[in-house]
Design an enzyme around this catalytic site. Structure first.
Site, PDB file in Angstrom:
ATOM      1  CG  LEU A  67      -1.780   1.255   1.432  1.00 31.25           C
ATOM      2  CD1 LEU A  67      -2.758   1.442   0.282  1.00 31.25           C
ATOM      3  CD2 LEU A  67      -2.521   1.178   2.763  1.00 31.25           C
TER       4      LEU A  67
ATOM      5  N   PRO B  86       6.324   6.017  -1.948  1.00 30.15           N
ATOM      6  CG  PRO B  86       8.083   5.929  -3.501  1.00 30.15           C
ATOM      7  CD  PRO B  86       6.685   5.428  -3.255  1.00 30.15           C
TER       8      PRO B  86
ATOM      9  CB  SER C 191      -0.197   8.759   7.635  1.00 27.07           C
ATOM     10  OG  SER C 191       0.814   8.322   8.516  1.00 27.07           O
TER      11      SER C 191
ATOM     12  CD  GLN D  95      20.611   5.429  32.373  1.00 26.59           C
ATOM     13  OE1 GLN D  95      20.514   5.604  31.159  1.00 26.59           O
ATOM     14  NE2 GLN D  95      21.529   6.008  33.127  1.00 26.59           N
TER      15      GLN D  95
ATOM     16  CD  GLU E 127      -0.718  -2.095  10.794  1.00 31.29           C
ATOM     17  OE1 GLU E 127      -1.802  -1.457  10.810  1.00 31.29           O
ATOM     18  OE2 GLU E 127      -0.469  -2.959   9.946  1.00 31.29           O
ATOM     19  N   GLY E 128       0.331   3.159  11.544  1.00 26.20           N
ATOM     20  CA  GLY E 128      -0.152   4.460  12.009  1.00 26.20           C
ATOM     21  C   GLY E 128       0.759   5.017  13.085  1.00 26.20           C
ATOM     22  CB  THR E 129       2.893   8.038  13.223  1.00 28.38           C
ATOM     23  OG1 THR E 129       1.857   9.020  13.016  1.00 28.38           O
ATOM     24  CG2 THR E 129       3.604   7.760  11.902  1.00 28.38           C
TER      25      THR E 129
END
Length: 376
Positions: free
Chosen positions: A122, A125, A129, A333, A360-362
């Site tokens: 899908l 470049p 989104s 840490q 999968e979506g920010t």
């Protein structure tokens, strides 16, 4: 939440496989940037590659909660394997279950449910989104379509046997002009242009795909013309819950590594876990992990009950992915200088988990979804 007997059995099966077959070799495979022969086949034999696919079509016939539990376990052993597993289950298998004809299910769904790898083509470049902005074209010529364009950041692109490709069939129709095509990756004109070099999950290949006069016959059309955008978005819930489960699994591995190290490493005459600063950090890590797991399982249970849960899925994905990075950072840490070098697992886990806030979506997209639900 309480798990039923079947869910516990599936979780324990996935845990046993992951800790026995994946975790011991994860560092070696990450360094090589490739899967060892037989790993994905083994996952297919256990039903992990098509978990929610009915047994009629070769799948495990499990519920979505079981799938989420298995995703966490596989990710805790090796994140790269869980990414391939995620794409295979949803969107690939789920799209074919919901939109495929019986012939397409027999030809494509059955082998993928049993371990054949699929890739979801899908993203382009200049269209991530904003999926409705894709430019790949599928032009009707006589009794077939001809596809041209480029796809970017395609998971499993170089190892996949099957591809679900989205292209514009009617430029004047906007999002309603996008269609979906299912095809073997051996189809003439479908080629891998580049394999990306990445920060983490190096063995899970991410590729640029070229579509150069790819001929697709009408039987390769998934659903009907113009339904591609709906097909692409239909699996948002499943994909986001799966990434939340993946992030939870990676974070759990980091917490376990940090806890083990803190019990063994001594400073000032006692294990560092007995220093309040370290104990409190571990306590916060454990609390964040459990919150991420419960948000994930809540969304999974809603999906099993047939309740729309896009907001809950976005909440789970947002919280789990961001909490997981914090947990992995804290684990590093606790290890001090050792955490920053190869040889201790937290260095790899820290690299592997970062992508969970992007695909999968920010995180920002998840916040947009959640924000819209509050405005309604």
């Amino acid at each position: 939440m309480r798990l039923n007997e079947e869910q516990i059995l599936i979780r324990d099966m996935a845990r046993d496989f992951s800790q026995r077959e994946l975790a011991p070799k994860a560092a070696e495979w990450d360094e090589k940037g490739e899967f060892a022969p037989g790993v994905l086949e083994g996952m297919g034999e256990l039903g992990l590659m098509g978990m929610c696919v009915p047994e009629k079509w070769g799948g495990a016939g499990a519920d979505f909660t079981s799938y989420s539990l298995a995703m966490e376990e596989v990710a805790a052993g090796w994140a790269a394997a869980s990414t391939v597993m995620s794409v295979n289950n949803s969107p690939m298998c789920s799209a074919l279950m919901d939109w495929g004809s019986d012939e397409q299910k027999e030809c494509f769904l059955r082998p993928m449910a049993q371990g054949a790898v699929g890739c979801f083509c899908l993203t382009e470049p200049h269209a991530g989104s904003d999926a409705g902005a894709i430019k790949a074209r599928a032009e009707r010529r006589g009794n077939h379509y001809v596809l041209n364009g480029a796809k970017q950041f395609i998971t499993s692109g170089s190892i996949a046997e099957y591809a679900l490709v989205f292209a514009v069939t009617d430029p004047a129709a906007g999002k309603r002009g996008i269609s979906a095509f299912i095809m073997p990756t051996t189809t003439a004109g479908f080629s891998v242009v580049a394999k990306e070099k990445k920060l983490g999950q190096r063995a899970s290949d991410t590729c640029q795909i070229a579509l150069d006069d790819v001929e697709a016959t009408p039987d390769m059309l998934l659903g009907e013309e113009g339904q591609g955008y709906r097909i692409a978005l239909a699996n948002l819930e499943a994909g986001r819950v799966a990434v939340a489960a993946q992030a939870t699994g990676i974070a759990r591995a980091a917490l376990e590594a940090a806890t083990s190290y803190a019990n063994q490493r001594e400073t000032f005459g006692k294990p560092i876990i007995n220093h309040q600063a370290v104990a409190f950090r571990l306590a916060d890590m454990a609390t964040r992990l459990e919150a991420a797991r419960q948000l994930t399982l809540h969304a999974a249970r809603l999906r099993d009950e047939g309740v729309p849960c896009i907001t809950e899925a976005s909440m789970a994905k947002l919280f789990a992915s961001e909490a997981a990075e914090t947990i992995c950072s804290d684990a590093l840490q606790i290890h001090g200088g050792y955490g920053y070098v190869e040889g201790f697992p937290v260095e790899r886990l820290y690299r592997d988990v970062r992508i969970c806030q992007i695909y999968e979506g920010t995180s920002d997209v998840q916040r947009m979804v959640i924000g819209r639900s509050l405005a309604e």
